[in-house]
Design a protein around this motif. Structure first.
Motif, PDB file in Angstrom:
ATOM      1  N   ASP A  91       0.755  -1.236   0.055  1.00  0.00           N
ATOM      2  CA  ASP A  91      -0.021  -0.099  -0.254  1.00  0.00           C
ATOM      3  C   ASP A  91       0.787   1.244   0.014  1.00  0.00           C
ATOM      4  OD1 ASP A  91      -1.955  -2.107   0.195  1.00  0.00           O
ATOM      5  OD2 ASP A  91      -3.471  -0.565   1.363  1.00  0.00           O
ATOM      6  N   PRO A  92       1.986   1.276   0.806  1.00  0.00           N
ATOM      7  CA  PRO A  92       2.497   2.652   0.890  1.00  0.00           C
ATOM      8  C   PRO A  92       3.386   2.974  -0.661  1.00  0.00           C
ATOM      9  CG  PRO A  92       3.015   1.523   2.628  1.00  0.00           C
ATOM     10  CD  PRO A  92       2.223   0.281   1.876  1.00  0.00           C
ATOM     11  N   PRO A  93       3.945   2.015  -1.142  1.00  0.00           N
ATOM     12  CA  PRO A  93       4.320   2.366  -2.703  1.00  0.00           C
ATOM     13  C   PRO A  93       3.533   2.602  -3.573  1.00  0.00           C
ATOM     14  CG  PRO A  93       5.650   0.418  -1.674  1.00  0.00           C
ATOM     15  CD  PRO A  93       4.511   0.714  -0.847  1.00  0.00           C
ATOM     16  N   MET A  94       1.971   1.925  -3.382  1.00  0.00           N
ATOM     17  CA  MET A  94       0.971   2.310  -4.101  1.00  0.00           C
ATOM     18  C   MET A  94       0.542   3.786  -4.093  1.00  0.00           C
ATOM     19  SD  MET A  94      -2.508   2.617  -4.079  1.00  0.00           S
ATOM     20  CE  MET A  94      -2.644   2.169  -2.114  1.00  0.00           C
ATOM     21  N   ALA A  95       0.640   4.146  -2.900  1.00  0.00           N
ATOM     22  CA  ALA A  95       0.255   5.444  -2.616  1.00  0.00           C
ATOM     23  C   ALA A  95       1.154   6.434  -3.390  1.00  0.00           C
ATOM     24  CB  ALA A  95      -0.017   5.772  -1.234  1.00  0.00           C
ATOM     25  N   GLY A  96       2.410   6.130  -3.126  1.00  0.00           N
ATOM     26  CA  GLY A  96       3.475   6.875  -3.881  1.00  0.00           C
ATOM     27  C   GLY A  96       3.218   7.068  -5.429  1.00  0.00           C
ATOM     28  N   LEU A  97       2.772   5.846  -6.102  1.00  0.00           N
ATOM     29  CA  LEU A  97       2.549   5.746  -7.486  1.00  0.00           C
ATOM     30  C   LEU A  97       1.319   6.531  -7.645  1.00  0.00           C
ATOM     31  CD1 LEU A  97       3.147   1.824  -8.288  1.00  0.00           C
ATOM     32  CD2 LEU A  97       4.654   3.942  -8.931  1.00  0.00           C
ATOM     33  N   ALA A  98       0.420   6.521  -6.763  1.00  0.00           N
ATOM     34  CA  ALA A  98      -0.966   7.369  -6.818  1.00  0.00           C
ATOM     35  C   ALA A  98      -0.501   8.945  -7.239  1.00  0.00           C
ATOM     36  CB  ALA A  98      -1.940   6.890  -5.894  1.00  0.00           C
ATOM     37  N   ARG A 121       4.441   7.925   3.290  1.00  0.00           N
ATOM     38  CA  ARG A 121       4.618   8.055   4.900  1.00  0.00           C
ATOM     39  C   ARG A 121       3.121   7.926   5.568  1.00  0.00           C
ATOM     40  NH1 ARG A 121       7.120  12.358   4.519  1.00  0.00           N
ATOM     41  NH2 ARG A 121       5.450  13.698   4.952  1.00  0.00           N
ATOM     42  N   HIS A 122       2.271   8.717   4.942  1.00  0.00           N
ATOM     43  CA  HIS A 122       0.910   8.940   5.601  1.00  0.00           C
ATOM     44  C   HIS A 122       0.182   7.485   5.272  1.00  0.00           C
ATOM     45  CE1 HIS A 122       1.146  12.938   6.507  1.00  0.00           C
ATOM     46  NE2 HIS A 122       1.221  13.350   5.209  1.00  0.00           N
ATOM     47  N   MET A 123       0.264   6.848   4.202  1.00  0.00           N
ATOM     48  CA  MET A 123      -0.341   5.454   4.161  1.00  0.00           C
ATOM     49  C   MET A 123       0.243   4.555   5.204  1.00  0.00           C
ATOM     50  SD  MET A 123      -2.576   3.448   2.803  1.00  0.00           S
ATOM     51  CE  MET A 123      -3.059   3.898   1.151  1.00  0.00           C
ATOM     52  N   ARG A 124       1.624   4.535   5.337  1.00  0.00           N
ATOM     53  CA  ARG A 124       2.246   3.584   6.419  1.00  0.00           C
ATOM     54  C   ARG A 124       1.533   3.829   7.783  1.00  0.00           C
ATOM     55  NH1 ARG A 124       5.957   0.476   5.382  1.00  0.00           N
ATOM     56  NH2 ARG A 124       6.722   1.672   3.675  1.00  0.00           N
ATOM     57  N   THR A 125       1.679   5.286   8.174  1.00  0.00           N
ATOM     58  CA  THR A 125       1.090   5.835   9.499  1.00  0.00           C
ATOM     59  C   THR A 125      -0.426   5.307   9.560  1.00  0.00           C
ATOM     60  OG1 THR A 125       2.504   7.720   9.317  1.00  0.00           O
ATOM     61  CG2 THR A 125       0.431   7.869  10.733  1.00  0.00           C
ATOM     62  N   HIS A 126      -1.112   5.477   8.420  1.00  0.00           N
ATOM     63  CA  HIS A 126      -2.537   4.878   8.430  1.00  0.00           C
ATOM     64  C   HIS A 126      -2.642   3.499   8.701  1.00  0.00           C
ATOM     65  CE1 HIS A 126      -6.739   4.472   7.226  1.00  0.00           C
ATOM     66  NE2 HIS A 126      -6.317   3.824   6.315  1.00  0.00           N
ATOM     67  N   GLN A 181      -4.096  14.589   0.531  1.00  0.00           N
ATOM     68  CA  GLN A 181      -3.446  15.942   0.325  1.00  0.00           C
ATOM     69  C   GLN A 181      -2.065  15.718  -0.333  1.00  0.00           C
ATOM     70  OE1 GLN A 181      -3.396  17.400   4.356  1.00  0.00           O
ATOM     71  NE2 GLN A 181      -5.751  18.272   4.010  1.00  0.00           N
ATOM     72  N   ALA A 182      -1.262  14.584   0.141  1.00  0.00           N
ATOM     73  CA  ALA A 182       0.025  14.062  -0.493  1.00  0.00           C
ATOM     74  C   ALA A 182      -0.168  13.867  -1.893  1.00  0.00           C
ATOM     75  CB  ALA A 182       0.574  13.017   0.632  1.00  0.00           C
ATOM     76  N   VAL A 183      -1.279  13.126  -2.373  1.00  0.00           N
ATOM     77  CA  VAL A 183      -1.314  12.663  -3.568  1.00  0.00           C
ATOM     78  C   VAL A 183      -1.654  14.059  -4.442  1.00  0.00           C
ATOM     79  CG1 VAL A 183      -2.937  11.622  -5.197  1.00  0.00           C
ATOM     80  CG2 VAL A 183      -2.106  10.435  -3.222  1.00  0.00           C
ATOM     81  N   GLU A 184      -2.645  14.794  -3.946  1.00  0.00           N
ATOM     82  CA  GLU A 184      -2.871  16.139  -4.745  1.00  0.00           C
ATOM     83  C   GLU A 184      -1.468  16.881  -4.981  1.00  0.00           C
ATOM     84  OE1 GLU A 184      -7.491  17.190  -3.398  1.00  0.00           O
ATOM     85  OE2 GLU A 184      -5.804  17.714  -1.997  1.00  0.00           O
ATOM     86  N   ALA A 185      -0.805  17.096  -3.790  1.00  0.00           N
ATOM     87  CA  ALA A 185       0.487  17.765  -4.058  1.00  0.00           C
ATOM     88  C   ALA A 185       1.653  17.132  -4.655  1.00  0.00           C
ATOM     89  CB  ALA A 185       1.158  18.081  -2.507  1.00  0.00           C
ATOM     90  N   ARG A 186       1.191  16.074  -5.276  1.00  0.00           N
ATOM     91  CA  ARG A 186       2.017  15.207  -6.220  1.00  0.00           C
ATOM     92  C   ARG A 186       3.641  14.956  -5.380  1.00  0.00           C
ATOM     93  NH1 ARG A 186      -1.591  13.331  -9.581  1.00  0.00           N
ATOM     94  NH2 ARG A 186      -2.238  15.001 -10.877  1.00  0.00           N
ATOM     95  N   ASP A 187       3.232  14.437  -4.203  1.00  0.00           N
ATOM     96  CA  ASP A 187       4.329  14.279  -3.235  1.00  0.00           C
ATOM     97  C   ASP A 187       4.339  12.609  -2.816  1.00  0.00           C
ATOM     98  OD1 ASP A 187       6.240  14.064  -0.981  1.00  0.00           O
ATOM     99  OD2 ASP A 187       5.624  15.861  -0.102  1.00  0.00           O
ATOM    100  N   PRO A 188       4.970  11.771  -3.543  1.00  0.00           N
ATOM    101  CA  PRO A 188       5.179  10.512  -3.248  1.00  0.00           C
ATOM    102  C   PRO A 188       5.541  10.100  -1.862  1.00  0.00           C
ATOM    103  CG  PRO A 188       6.283  10.971  -5.443  1.00  0.00           C
ATOM    104  CD  PRO A 188       5.865  12.318  -4.427  1.00  0.00           C
TER     105      PRO A 188
END
Length: 181
Positions: A63-70, A167-172, A155-162
């Motif tokens: 999930d965290p790398p997937m969020a980075g790809l998103a 990090r937020h996905m891992r925390t979640h 917010q991180a995805v919108e900011a294009r900040d992988p």
């Protein structure tokens, strides 16, 4: 009695077999595909600690790398759908089943935004497991915490900040894991 029927409906809804619309109707959902590694029968034994632990281990890897790809690949259409899902999650009442469905939809949309159909297939294969896992803490502070964490991920995805998305996905996931296990 009625409470027994309600409990049975809740269990069937958690397994993804029916959808209960309070005050309206109850509908049978499409059966899980036979290629799925999870059957309805399996849902009754998924409470075992080691199976939940294995699910979280797999999700922490993917999930965290997937969020980075998103964050790198999400289109405006993906972002609009993610925002709408957060609104749906916010409006859902704790424990009503709709919050769990909105939670699943949020993660599904993130997987779609990653642009990797293999990752999306992974999520499809474990959705029944996720329903059982998430339903174990439905109606608790998990739903409020989940919404706040989903906002940070978006917010991180919108900011294009992988890196922030990962990090937020891992925390979640670690936060939810603490509630489930």
């Amino acid at each position: 009695g009625r409470s027994t029927i309600r409990e049975a409906y809740r269990a069937l809804e958690v397994l993804g077999l029916i959808r209960v619309h309070p005050g309206a109707d109850t509908r049978v959902l499409e059966p899980l595909e036979t290629s799925s590694p999870v059957s309805a029968r399996d849902g009754f034994v998924l409470g075992a600690w080691h199976q939940q632990r294995q699910l979280f281990e797999a999700r922490l890897v993917l999930d965290p790398p997937m969020a980075g790809l998103a964050a790198r690949r999400a289109t405006d259409h993906h972002l609009a759908k993610l925002r709408a899902t957060l609104l749906k999650q916010k409006r859902a009442r704790n424990g009503d089943g709709l919050a769990v469905e909105a939670d699943i939809q949020f993660h599904t949309l993130l997987f779609e935004a990653s642009g990797n159909p293999i990752l999306l297939e992974f999520l499809a294969q474990v959705t029944a497991l996720l329903r059982v896992s998430w339903s174990r803490v439905a109606g608790t502070d998990r739903e409020t915490a989940s919404l706040a964490q989903h906002r940070l991920i978006l917010q991180a995805v919108e900011a294009r900040d992988p890196e922030a998305a990962e990090r937020h996905m891992r925390t979640h996931l670690l936060s939810i894991e603490g509630l489930v296990l």
